[in-house]
Scaffold this active site. Structure first.
Site, PDB file in Angstrom:
ATOM      1  N   TYR A  56      45.987  57.863  32.117  1.00 50.60           N
ATOM      2  CA  TYR A  56      45.637  57.873  33.539  1.00 50.60           C
ATOM      3  C   TYR A  56      44.166  58.241  33.687  1.00 50.60           C
ATOM      4  O   TYR A  56      43.714  59.222  33.103  1.00 50.60           O
ATOM      5  CB  TYR A  56      46.486  58.881  34.316  1.00 50.60           C
ATOM      6  N   ASP A 202      33.603  34.405  45.853  1.00 50.36           N
ATOM      7  CA  ASP A 202      34.684  34.641  44.898  1.00 50.36           C
ATOM      8  C   ASP A 202      34.486  33.628  43.773  1.00 50.36           C
ATOM      9  O   ASP A 202      34.850  32.470  43.884  1.00 50.36           O
ATOM     10  CB  ASP A 202      36.026  34.431  45.617  1.00 50.36           C
TER      11      ASP A 202
HETATM   12  C1  LIG Z   1      42.472  32.860  40.287  1.00 53.01           C
HETATM   13  C2  LIG Z   1      41.785  33.188  41.552  1.00 53.01           C
HETATM   14  C3  LIG Z   1      41.963  34.422  42.199  1.00 53.01           C
HETATM   15  C4  LIG Z   1      43.041  35.415  41.895  1.00 53.01           C
HETATM   16  O1  LIG Z   1      43.240  35.869  40.686  1.00 53.01           O
HETATM   17  P1  LIG Z   1      44.530  36.686  40.259  1.00 53.01           P
HETATM   18  O2  LIG Z   1      43.989  37.478  39.118  1.00 53.01           O
HETATM   19  O3  LIG Z   1      45.569  35.685  39.910  1.00 53.01           O
HETATM   20  O4  LIG Z   1      44.940  37.562  41.399  1.00 53.01           O
HETATM   21  C5  LIG Z   1      41.200  34.708  43.330  1.00 53.01           C
HETATM   22  N1  LIG Z   1      40.322  33.822  43.794  1.00 53.01           N
HETATM   23  C6  LIG Z   1      40.156  32.617  43.228  1.00 53.01           C
HETATM   24  C7  LIG Z   1      39.169  31.676  43.809  1.00 53.01           C
HETATM   25  C8  LIG Z   1      40.877  32.255  42.091  1.00 53.01           C
HETATM   26  O5  LIG Z   1      40.720  31.042  41.568  1.00 53.01           O
END
Ligand SMILES: *Cc1c(COP(=O)(O)O)cnc(C)c1O
Length: 431
Positions: A56, A202
């Site tokens: 942890y 993102d």
């Molecule tokens: C894959 C992806 C995520 C999320 O990833 P996880 O680890 O599966 O939660 C978020 N944003 C975009 C654009 C993605 O392609």
């Protein structure tokens, strides 16, 4: 049965061990073309399976809520430093358990519930966490989607600006899961500035291409950048968030205690190992080859008469309109699966078919490129894809293609050291 805490997995739980061995064999034997998947190095895999799973470490290096974090602190500091060096970010948080949690923390840092997010429509290549109505993002925030243009199937930044001026979003989100083209981050930032919004990118899909220097970086332009670490970046299954210095404290608070409890320190360790790999000059070569392979695949499939969404790709992924050739994405996915080629069905922009039976298939090259495949292999694979789709109802033909696929896979071995012990264990079990 007494629990033997010293027993290896193969003896302690042969049922689970067998499935793990089968999975290693499946990954070796097929052609992994799911655009969001990759194969981590032995070093990353090893770091993931370590005693840090026991630890942890709520809090941050030097400010933990638990004792015994001296080694965890070193690891997390190294991971943060390496990530900062790769991407040139002011501040990095390496604790998000996944890309989705990184996004949740990013929104929590920048805006309040009920505020407006402008994100790429899921049906046009966006992601669940950019505003799907069943996702937390769609439930907590007001979502306004933008779409790609019908003609070019690329983002029309003039239209994005018009929507932004009309809707007054607090955050504009760039990035997605099935958009094969590079983004104009500079333009997005100027749109965000014009309407008083934050720019969040993102880069879950293309982070590795940014690290390798073959895709423009959002980091200089965006207030906040989030990513997964397991796609093109080729690390363990996890997430990460980066921001300008002014949001550093807010981001750290949003990740912990805002969204998460204790970090997965074994995964943070594995992220550090993957970041070290991404800092090597070979990672540039790998990323460039990933993009070259995607281009070669797109060209070869076009040569077989397939329509490539947006006319091609700048990245590691491409979207193919299989409905134009008379089949659904779901049918294509199933046929290719029987031929040993793993892909996913995917909506195409302005799809006339429903999400579970969409018109497209998404292909990606990060995993095959990690195995060492190049343009020549992509062209052979495109030939098999076309053959399998033409003969999608003919199981004998699909089996014959699978044989050829397996022979190619055998030329590019994967996780050889993991496959050897399968035989050894079978010997042990046979005793
Ligand atoms: C894959 C992806 C995520 C999320 O990833 P996880 O680890 O599966 O939660 C978020 N944003 C975009 C654009 C993605 O392609």
């Amino acid at each position: 049965m007494p629990i033997d805490l010293q027993a290896p997995l193969s003896l302690a739980d042969p049922e689970i061990a067998a499935q793990i061995a089968f999975e290693a064999e499946r990954q070796h034997d097929g052609l992994e073309m799911i655009a969001s998947e990759n194969f981590v190095s032995r070093a990353v895999l090893e770091a993931t399976g370590t005693v840090f799973t026991n630890k942890y470490a709520e809090g941050y290096p030097g400010k933990r809520y638990y004792g015994g974090c001296e080694f965890a602190d070193v690891i997390e500091n190294i991971a943060r430093d390496r990530a900062r060096r790769i991407f040139g970010a002011d501040h990095v948080n390496v604790q998000p358990h996944s890309g989705s949690q990184a996004n949740a923390a990013a929104y929590m840092t920048l805006i309040q519930t009920g505020d407006t997010i402008l994100g790429l429509d899921l049906a046009h290549g966006g992601h669940l966490t950019h505003g799907h109505k069943l996702n937390f993002s769609g439930k907590l925030y007001r979502i306004v989607p933008y779409q790609v243009s019908r003609e070019t199937e690329r983002i029309n930044y003039d239209e994005l600006e018009a929507i932004a001026r009309r809707e007054n979003p607090k955050v504009i989100v760039g990035g997605g899961s099935a958009y094969p083209r590079v983004w104009d981050f500079e333009r997005m930032r100027s749109i965000a500035d014009a309407v008083g919004a934050y720019l969040m990118v993102d880069m879950a899909h293309f982070a590795g291409l940014v690290a390798g220097g073959v895709h423009p970086s959002p980091v200089p332009h965006a207030h906040m950048v989030t990513t997964t670490t397991h796609k093109t970046l080729r690390g363990p299954r996890s997430g990460m968030a980066m921001c300008k210095a002014e949001f550093a404290q807010g981001l750290d608070r949003s990740v912990f205690p805002g969204q998460q409890g204790g970090p997965l320190m074994h995964v943070v360790a594995a992220k550090a190992v993957a970041f070290q790999e991404a800092l090597q000059p070979e990672f540039h070569t790998y990323s460039q080859q990933t993009v070259n392979n995607a281009r070669a695949l797109a060209e070869a499939l076009r040569g077989e008469g397939y329509r490539i969404v947006s006319g091609g790709t700048d990245t590691h992924l491409l979207l193919v309109d299989v409905f134009a050739k008379g089949m659904l994405g779901s049918e294509a996915e199933a046929a290719l699966g029987k031929a040993g080629i793993t892909v996913n069905k995917n909506a195409i922009p302005y799809d006339t078919n429903p999400p579970l039976k969409p018109s497209g298939v998404r292909f990606g090259t990060p995993a095959l490129t990690t195995r060492g495949m190049r343009e020549g292999e992509m062209r052979r694979i495109a030939g098999w894809i076309a053959e399998a789709l033409t003969h999608r109802a003919d199981d004998t033909c699909l089996r014959a293609i699978h044989k050829q696929v397996s022979a190619l896979a055998e030329e590019f071995p994967l996780y050889g050291w993991l496959r050897q012990p399968v035989d050894e264990r079978e010997m042990v079990l046979a005793d």
